[in-house]
Design a protein around this motif. Structure first.
Motif, mmCIF file in Angstrom:
data_model
loop_
_atom_site.group_PDB
_atom_site.id
_atom_site.type_symbol
_atom_site.label_atom_id
_atom_site.label_comp_id
_atom_site.label_asym_id
_atom_site.label_seq_id
_atom_site.Cartn_x
_atom_site.Cartn_y
_atom_site.Cartn_z
ATOM 1 N N PHE A 47 -21.763 10.237 31.598
ATOM 2 C CA PHE A 47 -20.939 9.919 30.440
ATOM 3 C C PHE A 47 -21.386 8.588 29.831
ATOM 4 C CE2 PHE A 47 -17.116 7.614 28.992
ATOM 5 C CZ PHE A 47 -16.578 8.520 28.098
ATOM 6 N N ARG A 48 -21.466 8.528 28.497
ATOM 7 C CA ARG A 48 -21.840 7.298 27.793
ATOM 8 C C ARG A 48 -20.778 6.951 26.758
ATOM 9 N NH1 ARG A 48 -25.470 5.609 31.406
ATOM 10 N NH2 ARG A 48 -27.153 7.136 31.712
ATOM 11 N N MET A 49 -20.537 5.655 26.561
ATOM 12 C CA MET A 49 -19.516 5.239 25.607
ATOM 13 C C MET A 49 -19.915 3.907 24.973
ATOM 14 S SD MET A 49 -15.407 4.794 26.209
ATOM 15 C CE MET A 49 -15.568 3.479 27.437
ATOM 16 N N HIS A 50 -19.753 3.802 23.636
ATOM 17 C CA HIS A 50 -19.962 2.552 22.915
ATOM 18 C C HIS A 50 -18.607 1.844 22.820
ATOM 19 C CE1 HIS A 50 -24.085 3.554 21.663
ATOM 20 N NE2 HIS A 50 -23.632 4.791 21.567
ATOM 21 N N GLY A 51 -18.344 0.997 23.814
ATOM 22 C CA GLY A 51 -17.005 0.469 24.021
ATOM 23 C C GLY A 51 -16.421 -0.317 22.867
ATOM 24 N N THR A 52 -17.206 -1.196 22.232
ATOM 25 C CA THR A 52 -16.662 -2.054 21.183
ATOM 26 C C THR A 52 -16.182 -1.247 19.990
ATOM 27 O OG1 THR A 52 -18.116 -3.872 21.854
ATOM 28 C CG2 THR A 52 -17.162 -3.985 19.641
ATOM 29 N N GLU A 53 -16.995 -0.297 19.524
ATOM 30 C CA GLU A 53 -16.605 0.515 18.381
ATOM 31 C C GLU A 53 -15.474 1.467 18.743
ATOM 32 O OE1 GLU A 53 -16.431 2.129 14.533
ATOM 33 O OE2 GLU A 53 -17.089 0.207 15.375
ATOM 34 N N VAL A 54 -15.494 1.993 19.964
ATOM 35 C CA VAL A 54 -14.405 2.860 20.404
ATOM 36 C C VAL A 54 -13.084 2.098 20.390
ATOM 37 C CG1 VAL A 54 -13.433 4.066 22.406
ATOM 38 C CG2 VAL A 54 -15.820 4.446 21.756
ATOM 39 N N PHE A 55 -13.108 0.862 20.851
ATOM 40 C CA PHE A 55 -11.885 0.039 20.850
ATOM 41 C C PHE A 55 -11.332 -0.087 19.428
ATOM 42 C CE2 PHE A 55 -9.493 -3.828 20.478
ATOM 43 C CZ PHE A 55 -8.795 -3.947 21.664
ATOM 44 N N ARG A 56 -12.198 -0.436 18.489
ATOM 45 C CA ARG A 56 -11.752 -0.632 17.110
ATOM 46 C C ARG A 56 -11.172 0.657 16.532
ATOM 47 N NH1 ARG A 56 -13.156 0.096 11.985
ATOM 48 N NH2 ARG A 56 -14.991 1.337 12.531
ATOM 49 N N GLN A 57 -11.895 1.746 16.728
ATOM 50 C CA GLN A 57 -11.428 3.029 16.197
ATOM 51 C C GLN A 57 -10.132 3.461 16.857
ATOM 52 O OE1 GLN A 57 -12.826 5.659 14.171
ATOM 53 N NE2 GLN A 57 -14.935 5.034 13.813
ATOM 54 N N ALA A 58 -10.033 3.268 18.177
ATOM 55 C CA ALA A 58 -8.866 3.747 18.917
ATOM 56 C C ALA A 58 -7.583 3.079 18.440
ATOM 57 C CB ALA A 58 -9.055 3.522 20.414
ATOM 58 N N VAL A 59 -7.597 1.769 18.276
ATOM 59 C CA VAL A 59 -6.381 1.062 17.860
ATOM 60 C C VAL A 59 -5.935 1.538 16.483
ATOM 61 C CG1 VAL A 59 -5.430 -1.184 17.235
ATOM 62 C CG2 VAL A 59 -6.831 -0.958 19.291
ATOM 63 N N LYS A 60 -6.859 1.661 15.548
ATOM 64 C CA LYS A 60 -6.492 2.079 14.201
ATOM 65 C C LYS A 60 -6.044 3.534 14.167
ATOM 66 C CE LYS A 60 -8.103 2.321 9.410
ATOM 67 N NZ LYS A 60 -7.457 3.625 9.190
ATOM 68 N N ARG A 61 -6.842 4.428 14.747
ATOM 69 C CA ARG A 61 -6.512 5.852 14.687
ATOM 70 C C ARG A 61 -5.207 6.152 15.409
ATOM 71 N NH1 ARG A 61 -9.521 8.247 10.677
ATOM 72 N NH2 ARG A 61 -11.768 8.078 11.055
ATOM 73 N N MET A 62 -4.994 5.541 16.579
ATOM 74 C CA MET A 62 -3.785 5.830 17.348
ATOM 75 C C MET A 62 -2.540 5.322 16.633
ATOM 76 S SD MET A 62 -5.185 5.124 21.232
ATOM 77 C CE MET A 62 -3.615 5.327 22.060
ATOM 78 N N SER A 63 -2.586 4.109 16.097
ATOM 79 C CA SER A 63 -1.394 3.581 15.417
ATOM 80 C C SER A 63 -1.113 4.363 14.144
ATOM 81 C CB SER A 63 -1.562 2.093 15.126
ATOM 82 O OG SER A 63 -2.747 1.827 14.416
ATOM 83 N N ASP A 64 -2.154 4.717 13.391
ATOM 84 C CA ASP A 64 -1.952 5.478 12.153
ATOM 85 C C ASP A 64 -1.359 6.858 12.427
ATOM 86 O OD1 ASP A 64 -2.925 3.381 10.680
ATOM 87 O OD2 ASP A 64 -4.864 4.308 10.213
ATOM 88 N N VAL A 65 -1.924 7.574 13.403
ATOM 89 C CA VAL A 65 -1.445 8.936 13.652
ATOM 90 C C VAL A 65 -0.056 8.908 14.289
ATOM 91 C CG1 VAL A 65 -2.418 9.328 15.973
ATOM 92 C CG2 VAL A 65 -2.199 11.239 14.368
ATOM 93 N N ALA A 66 0.248 7.873 15.074
ATOM 94 C CA ALA A 66 1.583 7.759 15.670
ATOM 95 C C ALA A 66 2.638 7.554 14.587
ATOM 96 C CB ALA A 66 1.614 6.612 16.670
ATOM 97 N N LEU A 67 2.346 6.702 13.618
ATOM 98 C CA LEU A 67 3.284 6.493 12.516
ATOM 99 C C LEU A 67 3.431 7.757 11.676
ATOM 100 C CD1 LEU A 67 2.187 2.904 11.439
ATOM 101 C CD2 LEU A 67 4.367 3.542 12.497
#
Length: 322
Positions: free
Chosen positions: A197-217
């Protein structure tokens, strides 16, 4: 339209505990480095020979026992680590639970898998194709981690969580709001021909916070609710800093955010149902509480949905211990 409610909930974790010090002994890292960047102190990994299906069967059996049922009309398994590329693990899990002949299939949406599976389960019930569905999310991410990659080896754990979803009055399970963006597919992946498994952590962090908060609202708005109406936020347990960032962006106080990433790590698709089972078992979630679930994962995928917590007794424990 027929509504859907949770009839039972179960969770299963491997017995083996892996500490930050255990990983520091072979990686260029430390307990302090891991804790400050992820919030994780320990995680649980399966022993060699234990499969995703073993965890799925145990969590599924616990959810069925919680619901006081022995069979359901359909089985869905959400996983990124099925053990075989083909066939799907769902039919195997269903048969091991004594449900030969029951339709069963897998869902692959990485860490958003449980919510994608929940939308599938609710859809089966709304269409009349099923009255009860067993939804299991199970992962053995330890089997696909590069042991030399401190960026992923310290984060992920193994586990399984399950819910029995049944027909009921509208309002128990709110709308599941889902999304995807395939242009970010290379951010979280197992490249073709590779095992790890491979992950680009910094970009994933940025995307995760925005996408999760937006979709939750968005999910709250579609239910006619706002952040003040939420009793508990149950975010995908990716990283404590991500959970904190989502809560801040939504204006939710820390007291409303549930978590267990410190002790079990990121269990990918299983993280939300494992946390639901654990929190219901220890009394953090109670009858009538309004719960907001949200996740982000590879694909890229994301999703959120609301639950009104039912009168169920959760069955949560260690694999092989009943």
């Amino acid at each position: 339209m027929t509504g859907a409610v949770i009839l039972g909930v179960g969770g299963s974790l491997p017995a083996r505990v892996v500490t930050n010090d255990d990983l520091s002994a072979r990686l260029d890292t430390s307990d302090e480095w891991i804790r400050t960047r992820t919030g994780i102190r320990t995680r649980r990994w399966v022993e060699p020979g234990t499969s995703t299906s073993d965890l799925a069967v145990d969590a599924g059996a616990r959810a069925l026992r919680s619901a006081e049922l022995s069979t359901v009309d359909a089985v869905i398994v959400a996983t990124t680590t099925p053990g075989r590329r083909c066939p799907a693990v769902g039919p195997e899990v269903a048969s091991r639970l004594g449900m030969i002949g029951v339709p069963a299939h897998d869902v692959s949406a990485v860490c958003t898998g449980f919510l994608y599976g929940l939308a599938n389960a609710v859809g089966l019930i709304a269409s009349g194709a099923a009255r009860t569905v067993l939804l299991i999310a199970a992962e053995t991410f330890s089997t696909i981690l590069d042991p030399a990659d401190r960026g992923t080896a310290v984060i992920f754990g193994d586990g399984a969580g399950a819910v029995v979803v049944g027909a009921g009055e509208p309002g128990g399970i709110g709308p599941c709001v889902l999304g995807s963006d395939g242009t970010g597919a290379d951010l979280i992946q197992i490249p073709a021909g590779e095992d790890y498994f491979r992950m680009h952590g910094t970009e994933v962090f940025r995307q995760a916070v925005k996408r999760m908060s937006d979709v939750a609202l968005d999910a709250l708005a579609r239910t006619g609710l706002g952040p003040d109406d939420v009793d508990h936020l149950v975010p995908h347990q990716a990283n404590q800093r991500i959970s904190d960032g989502v809560a801040r962006r939504m204006g939710l106080p820390e007291s409303k955010v549930l978590g267990n990433v410190a002790t079990v790590g990121n269990t990918a698709a299983a993280s939300i149902p494992v946390l639901l089972a654990e929190a219901a078992a220890d009394g953090r979630i109670k009858l009538g509480d309004r719960v907001l679930t949200v996740a982000f994962g590879g694909g890229l995928t994301w999703g959120a949905g609301t639950l009104v917590w039912p009168d169920v007794t959760a069955d949560f424990g260690i694999l092989g211990e009943r």
